[in-house]
Design a protein around this motif. Structure first.
Motif, short mmCIF file in Angstrom:
data_model
loop_
_atom_site.label_atom_id
_atom_site.label_comp_id
_atom_site.label_asym_id
_atom_site.label_seq_id
_atom_site.Cartn_x
_atom_site.Cartn_y
_atom_site.Cartn_z
N HIS A 29 0.97 -1.48 0.24
CA HIS A 29 0.18 0.23 -0.02
C HIS A 29 0.64 1.16 0.24
O HIS A 29 0.00 2.42 0.10
CB HIS A 29 -1.19 -0.16 0.92
N ASP A 30 2.07 0.80 0.01
CA ASP A 30 3.25 2.35 0.07
C ASP A 30 3.47 2.90 -1.45
O ASP A 30 3.48 2.26 -2.26
CB ASP A 30 4.72 1.87 0.63
N VAL A 31 3.27 4.39 -1.57
CA VAL A 31 3.93 4.96 -2.31
C VAL A 31 5.59 5.05 -2.28
O VAL A 31 6.12 5.89 -1.07
CB VAL A 31 3.04 5.95 -2.92
N GLN A 32 6.40 5.67 -2.54
CA GLN A 32 7.89 6.30 -2.32
C GLN A 32 8.26 7.04 -3.79
O GLN A 32 7.89 7.56 -4.81
CB GLN A 32 9.15 4.37 -2.75
N ILE A 33 8.25 8.61 -2.97
CA ILE A 33 8.23 9.90 -3.62
C ILE A 33 9.67 10.27 -3.51
O ILE A 33 10.87 10.52 -2.12
CB ILE A 33 7.29 10.62 -3.02
N GLU A 34 10.51 10.82 -4.42
CA GLU A 34 11.67 11.94 -4.27
C GLU A 34 10.85 12.84 -4.10
O GLU A 34 10.31 13.67 -4.86
CB GLU A 34 11.71 11.43 -6.15
N ILE A 35 11.54 12.76 -2.94
CA ILE A 35 11.58 14.63 -2.53
C ILE A 35 11.75 15.11 -3.50
O ILE A 35 12.68 15.84 -3.62
CB ILE A 35 11.74 14.45 -1.13
N LEU A 36 10.87 16.76 -4.12
CA LEU A 36 11.87 17.79 -4.97
C LEU A 36 11.98 18.91 -3.64
O LEU A 36 12.89 20.40 -3.94
CB LEU A 36 10.91 17.93 -6.44
N PHE A 37 11.05 18.91 -2.79
CA PHE A 37 10.93 20.41 -2.29
C PHE A 37 9.97 20.44 -0.86
O PHE A 37 9.44 19.39 -0.60
CB PHE A 37 10.11 21.83 -2.83
N CYS A 38 10.73 20.82 0.21
CA CYS A 38 10.39 20.94 1.68
C CYS A 38 10.27 22.12 1.89
O CYS A 38 11.11 22.51 2.07
CB CYS A 38 11.24 19.88 2.36
N GLY A 39 9.73 22.97 2.43
CA GLY A 39 8.91 24.04 3.33
C GLY A 39 10.11 23.59 4.52
O GLY A 39 9.46 22.68 5.28
N ILE A 40 10.27 24.22 4.70
CA ILE A 40 10.43 24.85 6.65
C ILE A 40 10.12 25.14 7.76
O ILE A 40 9.32 26.13 7.41
CB ILE A 40 12.24 25.63 7.11
N ILE A 137 10.71 9.47 0.38
CA ILE A 137 10.75 8.69 1.55
C ILE A 137 9.24 7.86 1.28
O ILE A 137 8.70 8.23 0.05
CB ILE A 137 9.48 10.36 2.10
N VAL A 138 9.02 7.06 1.75
CA VAL A 138 7.61 5.98 1.58
C VAL A 138 6.67 5.68 2.62
O VAL A 138 6.74 6.30 3.69
CB VAL A 138 8.60 4.64 1.74
N VAL A 139 5.33 6.52 1.68
CA VAL A 139 4.05 6.50 3.01
C VAL A 139 3.11 6.28 2.18
O VAL A 139 2.63 5.63 1.05
CB VAL A 139 4.16 8.12 2.72
#
Lengths: 352, 352
Positions: A29-40, A137-139
């Motif tokens: 049931h997981d989705v693996q995502i390449e993170i492009l941007f992350c807010g602080i 990340i894997v969610v």
């Protein structure tokens, strides 16, 4: 398990530096995502520095970040909503028990067993959850959001916390065209509140202590700007607001704003001052006013918010930085020296 | 103008004594009422002793009393709802502007130009309004209520303030069968809150600091009684209440009750502690709880409450006293030495 690149702190007083963390391989049931941007988010700073020790002690190494956008790289066999190549986003939660009354009501943010995106026990790894200051990340699918393709991705990242945190109470308290809405504090949260209140059609009034922010407030969508230190200006608005969104995390006089509410008006706090706020009871009694809090939003409401942003082309105003500047960004955050959110370009992590 | 008998105070430190006051002759829309019973509200004491000087200074002589029941003696030519001989009641308001948005919405208690039953400028006499510690009163028809004939009149008098003040927020916040409702403080207001919450079908929990009040709380309709000083007992109810009615006028820890609210739960204050109450923000944020005030109720809602009381045979528990004992009653009120409201038998005024 696989190894992912990240930026982490190893103690409350350490600076951020490169780290390698373990992520689980995607399950069905997981989705693996390449993170492009992350807010602080300011919460990242509180958690990294263990400033919420009594409530949520920090487990080190700590990888913060809960304003995540990226691109799907792999999906489990049971995943139906995402495929590799899709844009995707992750906010403050990565799981919940899915069985309690709150979850069944579609309000995962009130589940007693939700799993926060970072610094939370991770049942998959037996360790702790690691957030978005990372290359992937894997969610589980239910907690992954779709991102409208027209949005600028750097500006979309902060929607996952600053966005939903302000959108949810505006919707919950019925802000629509014809309502008069105040926004207190023009920072990461407040500037999103202004954009949403304006887009929802409300007459939007920004309260700020800084005359220098007036121009910017009008640009963001405010119809009026009130300098909150000016008692005369404040009095002109007495008893007139349907709703006020209070995004100030420092101690402040909430009664001055309660007095601006109309009958049955509500003021909702989304900032979280550490000390109790003194509330004068007469201000509440005489017009049946109410004072509330609000906590992020549900997964369904977060998707609704992202879709709303796609329709109205709303993103956060961001200053894009490489991950190597995160320590400097935290110092600037403490001085409110950012318009209005830092967004980390995670491509920079490749060279870290 | 005609002369009416009354009991009045002539200064903040004087005892009550017999007085003669002037009332207007009924005009076309007026109802003249022979007062049979008048409840003693804690507000009467505050006003008589000028304890609200900054907000509402007392104009002497002062005749308090806004929990009035009696019998119609005369009506003006345009009066349609009352005739001589009818039971009638008057509460906290005797007029409002009738033209503002609040009045048009049928919410006279929020009219900026309402006229309180005592110690308020009286446009008819050019003096000040005199309340129910008197043998008669003249009030415009719209502000006169009908009293169900099955109710004990001495016990019905306090419904006009203690009753509507507690009934209105219970209704406003949707208390019905299946809801879990708390009532904090078992005095004049609180004991009515218990009766109403029970009659509305809610699971009703009384919070009190006095174990000695447990029996009585159960008799009044409580399903459970919690000794609020017992942290263990309190914790058992954490996060479980849909609504809490807080009828405590003294300073107290409201956060202990906010923590007992379920998601989207509300606590409404109807007591009025003089100093601001410190409110912890996290308690509001984590379950989207709200904290409100409420002020008496509208004329239509007061009639609805009286009709509800007629249907469920609800009155206040009263200790009936002659007007000559009002000074003594005030001293006992300060010690909470009354179960649960004094009601003055106005027949005693004939011999004053």
């Amino acid at each position: 398990m696989y190894k992912a690149k990240a930026y982490a702190v190893s103690s409350a007083t350490s600076p951020f530096g490169p780290a390698t963390i373990e992520r689980r391989e995607p399950t069905d049931h997981d989705v693996q995502i390449e993170i492009l941007f992350c807010g602080i988010c300011h919460s990242d700073l509180h958690q990294a520095r263990d400033e919420w020790h009594d409530m949520m002690p920090t487990m080190y190494p700590c990888v913060p970040g809960h304003e995540i956008v990226g691109r799907v790289t792999r999906v489990g066999s049971a995943v139906t909503k995402f495929k590799p190549g899709d844009l995707a986003a992750v906010g403050c939660m990565v799981d919940s028990d899915r069985t309690c009354p709150e979850c069944k009501a579609g309000l995962e943010q009130f589940c007693n067993n939700f799993v926060l995106t970072y610094n939370f026990p991770d049942k998959h790894t037996g360790k702790v959850t690691y957030g978005g200051y990372s290359d992937s990340i894997v969610v589980t699918e239910h907690f992954v959001l779709k991102v409208p393709s027209n949005l600028d991705l750097a500006g979309a990242a902060p929607l996952l916390c600053a966005g939903i945190t302000t959108y949810s109470p505006l919707r919950h308290w019925g802000v629509t065209k014809g309502k008069k809405v105040g926004v207190v504090g023009l920072g990461g949260l407040g500037h999103m509140g202004v954009k949403f209140a304006h887009a929802l059609g409300a007459h939007t009034v920004v309260f700020t202590t800084s005359p220098g922010k007036k121009e910017d407030a009008l640009r963001l969508g405010a119809d009026e700007v009130v300098i909150s230190k000016d008692a005369n200006e404040m009095n002109k608005h007495a008893g007139s607001f349907d709703f006020i969104l209070d995004a100030v995390a420092a101690p402040h006089d909430i009664n001055a704003y309660i007095n601006l509410l109309a009958r049955d008006g509500n003021i909702t706090l989304v900032g979280a001052p550490p000390e109790p706020l003194p509330v004068g009871v007469f201000g509440l009694i005489f017009r049946r006013r109410s004072f509330s809090g609000s906590l992020i939003g549900s997964i369904a409401e977060t998707q609704e918010m992202l879709d709303f942003c796609g329709k109205h082309n709303i993103t956060s105003d961001v200053e894009v930085i490489p991950i190597q500047k995160v320590n400097e960004a935290y110092e600037r955050l403490l001085k409110s020296d950012v318009k209005y959110r830092f967004s980390i370009d995670m491509a920079s992590l490749k060279s870290a």
